[in-house]
Design a protein around this motif. Structure first.
Motif, PDB file in Angstrom:
ATOM      1  N   ALA A 103       2.842 -12.721   1.453  1.00 45.25           N
ATOM      2  CA  ALA A 103       4.254 -12.349   1.417  1.00 45.25           C
ATOM      3  C   ALA A 103       4.461 -11.118   0.547  1.00 45.25           C
ATOM      4  O   ALA A 103       5.253 -10.233   0.892  1.00 45.25           O
ATOM      5  CB  ALA A 103       5.097 -13.508   0.899  1.00 45.25           C
ATOM      6  N   GLU A 104       3.750 -11.029  -0.572  1.00 47.41           N
ATOM      7  CA  GLU A 104       3.965  -9.897  -1.470  1.00 47.41           C
ATOM      8  C   GLU A 104       2.778  -9.706  -2.404  1.00 47.41           C
ATOM      9  O   GLU A 104       2.139 -10.665  -2.844  1.00 47.41           O
ATOM     10  CB  GLU A 104       5.232 -10.117  -2.299  1.00 47.41           C
ATOM     11  CG  GLU A 104       5.814  -8.861  -2.891  1.00 47.41           C
ATOM     12  CD  GLU A 104       6.351  -7.886  -1.852  1.00 47.41           C
ATOM     13  OE1 GLU A 104       6.494  -6.691  -2.181  1.00 47.41           O
ATOM     14  OE2 GLU A 104       6.629  -8.311  -0.711  1.00 47.41           O
ATOM     15  N   LEU A 105       2.472  -8.417  -2.684  1.00 47.13           N
ATOM     16  CA  LEU A 105       1.425  -8.026  -3.627  1.00 47.13           C
ATOM     17  C   LEU A 105       1.979  -6.986  -4.584  1.00 47.13           C
ATOM     18  O   LEU A 105       2.721  -6.086  -4.172  1.00 47.13           O
ATOM     19  CB  LEU A 105       0.228  -7.410  -2.892  1.00 47.13           C
ATOM     20  CG  LEU A 105      -0.776  -8.316  -2.200  1.00 47.13           C
ATOM     21  CD1 LEU A 105      -1.751  -7.455  -1.401  1.00 47.13           C
ATOM     22  CD2 LEU A 105      -1.537  -9.168  -3.211  1.00 47.13           C
ATOM     23  N   GLU A 106       1.613  -7.079  -5.858  1.00 48.62           N
ATOM     24  CA  GLU A 106       2.002  -6.081  -6.852  1.00 48.62           C
ATOM     25  C   GLU A 106       0.818  -5.804  -7.765  1.00 48.62           C
ATOM     26  O   GLU A 106       0.248  -6.732  -8.352  1.00 48.62           O
ATOM     27  CB  GLU A 106       3.196  -6.566  -7.679  1.00 48.62           C
ATOM     28  CG  GLU A 106       4.471  -6.724  -6.892  1.00 48.62           C
ATOM     29  CD  GLU A 106       5.633  -7.202  -7.736  1.00 48.62           C
ATOM     30  OE1 GLU A 106       6.787  -7.092  -7.276  1.00 48.62           O
ATOM     31  OE2 GLU A 106       5.385  -7.701  -8.865  1.00 48.62           O
ATOM     32  N   PHE A 107       0.438  -4.534  -7.883  1.00 52.83           N
ATOM     33  CA  PHE A 107      -0.642  -4.123  -8.783  1.00 52.83           C
ATOM     34  C   PHE A 107      -0.031  -3.628 -10.090  1.00 52.83           C
ATOM     35  O   PHE A 107       0.958  -2.888 -10.080  1.00 52.83           O
ATOM     36  CB  PHE A 107      -1.473  -3.007  -8.139  1.00 52.83           C
ATOM     37  CG  PHE A 107      -2.178  -3.408  -6.877  1.00 52.83           C
ATOM     38  CD1 PHE A 107      -3.356  -4.145  -6.925  1.00 52.83           C
ATOM     39  CD2 PHE A 107      -1.668  -3.056  -5.634  1.00 52.83           C
ATOM     40  CE1 PHE A 107      -4.008  -4.519  -5.758  1.00 52.83           C
ATOM     41  CE2 PHE A 107      -2.319  -3.423  -4.462  1.00 52.83           C
ATOM     42  CZ  PHE A 107      -3.491  -4.161  -4.527  1.00 52.83           C
ATOM     43  N   TYR A 108      -0.663  -3.991 -11.204  1.00 51.14           N
ATOM     44  CA  TYR A 108      -0.115  -3.656 -12.517  1.00 51.14           C
ATOM     45  C   TYR A 108      -1.162  -3.033 -13.432  1.00 51.14           C
ATOM     46  O   TYR A 108      -2.359  -3.329 -13.338  1.00 51.14           O
ATOM     47  CB  TYR A 108       0.427  -4.912 -13.207  1.00 51.14           C
ATOM     48  CG  TYR A 108       1.777  -5.360 -12.707  1.00 51.14           C
ATOM     49  CD1 TYR A 108       2.946  -5.018 -13.390  1.00 51.14           C
ATOM     50  CD2 TYR A 108       1.877  -6.121 -11.544  1.00 51.14           C
ATOM     51  CE1 TYR A 108       4.185  -5.438 -12.927  1.00 51.14           C
ATOM     52  CE2 TYR A 108       3.114  -6.537 -11.075  1.00 51.14           C
ATOM     53  CZ  TYR A 108       4.263  -6.190 -11.775  1.00 51.14           C
ATOM     54  OH  TYR A 108       5.480  -6.594 -11.317  1.00 51.14           O
ATOM     55  N   ALA A 109      -0.663  -2.191 -14.351  1.00 50.28           N
ATOM     56  CA  ALA A 109      -1.414  -1.740 -15.526  1.00 50.28           C
ATOM     57  C   ALA A 109      -0.656  -2.288 -16.721  1.00 50.28           C
ATOM     58  O   ALA A 109       0.395  -1.753 -17.095  1.00 50.28           O
ATOM     59  CB  ALA A 109      -1.487  -0.219 -15.582  1.00 50.28           C
ATOM     60  N   GLY A 110      -1.130  -3.394 -17.279  1.00 52.97           N
ATOM     61  CA  GLY A 110      -0.363  -4.083 -18.304  1.00 52.97           C
ATOM     62  C   GLY A 110       0.939  -4.580 -17.710  1.00 52.97           C
ATOM     63  O   GLY A 110       0.955  -5.308 -16.728  1.00 52.97           O
ATOM     64  N   PRO A 132       3.217  -3.033   5.600  1.00 53.88           N
ATOM     65  CA  PRO A 132       4.212  -2.708   4.570  1.00 53.88           C
ATOM     66  C   PRO A 132       4.960  -3.921   4.038  1.00 53.88           C
ATOM     67  O   PRO A 132       5.521  -3.876   2.941  1.00 53.88           O
ATOM     68  CB  PRO A 132       5.161  -1.741   5.287  1.00 53.88           C
ATOM     69  CG  PRO A 132       4.326  -1.114   6.357  1.00 53.88           C
ATOM     70  CD  PRO A 132       3.427  -2.236   6.821  1.00 53.88           C
ATOM     71  N   ARG A 133       4.967  -5.023   4.815  1.00 49.68           N
ATOM     72  CA  ARG A 133       5.685  -6.219   4.357  1.00 49.68           C
ATOM     73  C   ARG A 133       5.055  -6.818   3.100  1.00 49.68           C
ATOM     74  O   ARG A 133       5.718  -7.534   2.359  1.00 49.68           O
ATOM     75  CB  ARG A 133       5.715  -7.275   5.470  1.00 49.68           C
ATOM     76  CG  ARG A 133       6.432  -6.821   6.739  1.00 49.68           C
ATOM     77  CD  ARG A 133       7.827  -6.302   6.427  1.00 49.68           C
ATOM     78  NE  ARG A 133       8.548  -5.919   7.629  1.00 49.68           N
ATOM     79  CZ  ARG A 133       8.502  -4.736   8.203  1.00 49.68           C
ATOM     80  NH1 ARG A 133       7.724  -3.785   7.691  1.00 49.68           N
ATOM     81  NH2 ARG A 133       9.212  -4.459   9.283  1.00 49.68           N
ATOM     82  N   ALA A 134       3.792  -6.513   2.867  1.00 47.24           N
ATOM     83  CA  ALA A 134       3.123  -7.041   1.674  1.00 47.24           C
ATOM     84  C   ALA A 134       3.536  -6.303   0.412  1.00 47.24           C
ATOM     85  O   ALA A 134       3.225  -6.747  -0.694  1.00 47.24           O
ATOM     86  CB  ALA A 134       1.604  -6.968   1.840  1.00 47.24           C
ATOM     87  N   MET A 135       4.231  -5.159   0.564  1.00 47.70           N
ATOM     88  CA  MET A 135       4.625  -4.378  -0.610  1.00 47.70           C
ATOM     89  C   MET A 135       6.057  -3.870  -0.488  1.00 47.70           C
ATOM     90  O   MET A 135       6.375  -2.774  -0.952  1.00 47.70           O
ATOM     91  CB  MET A 135       3.664  -3.196  -0.810  1.00 47.70           C
ATOM     92  CG  MET A 135       2.246  -3.610  -1.157  1.00 47.70           C
ATOM     93  SD  MET A 135       1.191  -2.194  -1.547  1.00 47.70           S
ATOM     94  CE  MET A 135      -0.373  -3.031  -1.842  1.00 47.70           C
ATOM     95  N   ASP A 136       6.917  -4.671   0.149  1.00 44.60           N
ATOM     96  CA  ASP A 136       8.297  -4.238   0.319  1.00 44.60           C
ATOM     97  C   ASP A 136       9.240  -4.843  -0.713  1.00 44.60           C
ATOM     98  O   ASP A 136      10.453  -4.648  -0.652  1.00 44.60           O
ATOM     99  CB  ASP A 136       8.799  -4.561   1.731  1.00 44.60           C
ATOM    100  CG  ASP A 136       8.806  -6.050   2.040  1.00 44.60           C
ATOM    101  OD1 ASP A 136       8.431  -6.854   1.157  1.00 44.60           O
ATOM    102  OD2 ASP A 136       9.157  -6.428   3.185  1.00 44.60           O
ATOM    103  N   GLY A 137       8.693  -5.598  -1.685  1.00 47.19           N
ATOM    104  CA  GLY A 137       9.510  -6.195  -2.726  1.00 47.19           C
ATOM    105  C   GLY A 137      10.271  -7.434  -2.295  1.00 47.19           C
ATOM    106  O   GLY A 137      11.093  -7.945  -3.048  1.00 47.19           O
ATOM    107  N   LYS A 138       9.979  -7.936  -1.098  1.00 48.32           N
ATOM    108  CA  LYS A 138      10.700  -9.098  -0.569  1.00 48.32           C
ATOM    109  C   LYS A 138       9.724 -10.243  -0.319  1.00 48.32           C
ATOM    110  O   LYS A 138       8.802 -10.114   0.479  1.00 48.32           O
ATOM    111  CB  LYS A 138      11.409  -8.738   0.741  1.00 48.32           C
ATOM    112  CG  LYS A 138      12.382  -7.586   0.611  1.00 48.32           C
ATOM    113  CD  LYS A 138      12.935  -7.193   1.963  1.00 48.32           C
ATOM    114  CE  LYS A 138      13.858  -5.987   1.868  1.00 48.32           C
ATOM    115  NZ  LYS A 138      14.347  -5.565   3.200  1.00 48.32           N
ATOM    116  N   THR A 139       9.942 -11.364  -0.968  1.00 46.92           N
ATOM    117  CA  THR A 139       9.053 -12.510  -0.791  1.00 46.92           C
ATOM    118  C   THR A 139       9.353 -13.300   0.476  1.00 46.92           C
ATOM    119  O   THR A 139       8.607 -14.212   0.827  1.00 46.92           O
ATOM    120  CB  THR A 139       9.144 -13.458  -2.003  1.00 46.92           C
ATOM    121  OG1 THR A 139      10.503 -13.873  -2.173  1.00 46.92           O
ATOM    122  CG2 THR A 139       8.670 -12.756  -3.275  1.00 46.92           C
TER     123      THR A 139
END
Length: 434
Positions: A103-110, A132-139
């Protein structure tokens, strides 16, 4: 308590940004990822792998982390990534047999969420389920492909974790596709060009033939240089321990080496925005071309007509009035009903010809030989022996830009495509210039 300890350990053991010499912006280090599984498909993420590359968007990836257990359902999950190296390209490879199912992925630096350009596997199981649905900010949206194996979604973090993009002076860099491409003002030559990069120790290579330089390609920049005719310069910065920078490109139009250009105007949905590159390409050949578009995401021609042009809204009026004369006008064929599409194309053609009688019409066509799902409530017309559009499953989701679904054997798809296209151009024959 265990989650808190893991998070604290991650922040202490892995830096959020790589320290750098003064003046060089810190490089962001990917060290954790948040993910939200598709409802009821938590097990499909077990074995999913996260990796990074400094080689290219599709090669040189190094494994950084893996999902070992099924994530908790209906909530965000987090995985610490024990990484201290900056990577420009980050990637999630879905496990074999999973069909993606994220549903959603987010990569982080800290605590900083990494920005960039998403890309991934083209396949999708149904409209509205592309990468794009994996990174559209919508779960509540899901990435699901029609291929069980070898599927991925990735992020190009630009120069947040790579060599900084070169700056070209004088000039202007356009990182995104612009709505309007105004022609650069021709300058009197010779022009002195300067390149610089804020990353210490970086080497800049450039070309003057429009190609993108590689680590062993192009001219090594060591001092300002001059040009005396229209020239396109592409520059990339390199450093051994980092990914190459995004490319900087600019065309210098020099008096005495330019050619008269055209003004083009394109309308459609967001796919039409790709036509902006035509203006840029024309500049590289020395043509004084000006480009404008009027687009709205996912909409067909009739929606643009009824919503903006038939009773002109200020947004449409201002766009049209800003173009002194239109030489080339393009519409994007989008309607599943051929006659309905033709009707509104003709309305637009007549409107533009009232302003510019010598306008040349063009069609921006999608992949007509591949069937697409019809929109909700559409009626199937079998009067000609084949449907006017795909006989796929009816869905409550709107048809999104550029998303296709093959629902029948290829021979039947080709027949549908040829039939639709032939009838369309027959209907529009009256619009051809006399």
């Amino acid at each position: 308590m265990q989650k808190l300890f893991t998070r604290l350990l991650c922040c202490l053991a892995v830096g959020q940004a790589l320290s750098a010499p003064a003046g060089d912006p810190p490089l962001l280090i990917f060290n954790r990822v948040r993910f939200y599984p598709a409802p009821g498909k938590e097990q499909a993420m077990v074995g999913g792998k996260f990796s990074g590359s400094n080689v290219s968007p599709n090669a040189g990836f190094e494994l950084l982390g893996e999902i070992k257990t099924a994530p908790a359902p209906n909530q965000w999950n987090e995985l610490a990534i024990p990484n201290t190296k900056p990577y420009r390209w980050l990637r999630y490879d879905a496990p074999a047999g999973s069909y993606g199912m994220v549903a959603e992925l987010e990569f982080y630096a800290g605590d900083r969420k990494l920005a960039g350009s998403p890309y991934g596997s083209i396949a999708q199981r149904e409209p509205g389920r592309s990468y794009p649905r994996a990174m559209d900010g919508k779960t509540n949206s899901v990435w699901e492909t029609d291929n069980p194996d070898g599927q991925f979604v990735a992020l190009d973090t630009w120069d947040f974790s790579a060599v900084k993009q070169p700056i070209m002076e004088p000039g202007e860099h356009r990182g995104n596709i612009p709505v309007s491409v105004k022609c650069p003002t021709p300058e009197k030559g010779p022009i002195q060009v300067t390149l610089r990069c804020s990353t210490p120790g970086a080497m800049i290579r450039y070309t003057i033939d429009g190609t993108t330089p590689g680590i062993n390609d192009g001219v090594v920049y060591d001092k300002p240089f001059t040009i005396d005719h229209t020239t396109t310069i592409v520059a990339v910065a390199f450093r051994k321990d980092l990914a190459p920078s995004p490319a900087t490109m600019w065309t210098y139009l020099v008096d005495g080496s330019t050619k008269p250009g055209l003004r083009s105007f394109s309308i459609g949905n967001s796919l039409t925005q790709s036509t902006a590159r035509m203006g840029i390409f024309a500049h590289t050949a020395g043509y004084l071309h000006e480009y404008t578009n009027f687009t709205k995401p996912g909409v067909p021609t009739y929606s643009l007509w009824e919503g903006f042009a038939s009773q002109p809204k200020p947004e449409w009026t201002q766009t049209l009035e800003a173009i002194p004369n239109i030489d080339e006008f393009t519409v994007q064929l989008r309607d599943f009903d051929v006659a309905h599409e033709a009707k509104h194309d003709i309305l637009f053609f007549n409107l533009i010809r009232a302003k510019s009688p010598e306008m040349q019409p063009w069609f921006y066509t999608e992949w007509t030989e591949r069937a697409r799902y019809q929109p909700p409530g559409a009626k199937v017309d079998l009067s000609r022996g084949v449907p006017r559009y795909g006989l796929g499953k009816l869905t409550a989701l709107p048809t999104d830009t550029g998303e296709f679904r093959a629902a029948r054997p290829s021979s039947f798809r080709r027949a549908v495509g040829r039939n639709r296209q032939a009838r369309f151009y027959s209907t529009l024959r009256k619009c051809r210039r006399k």
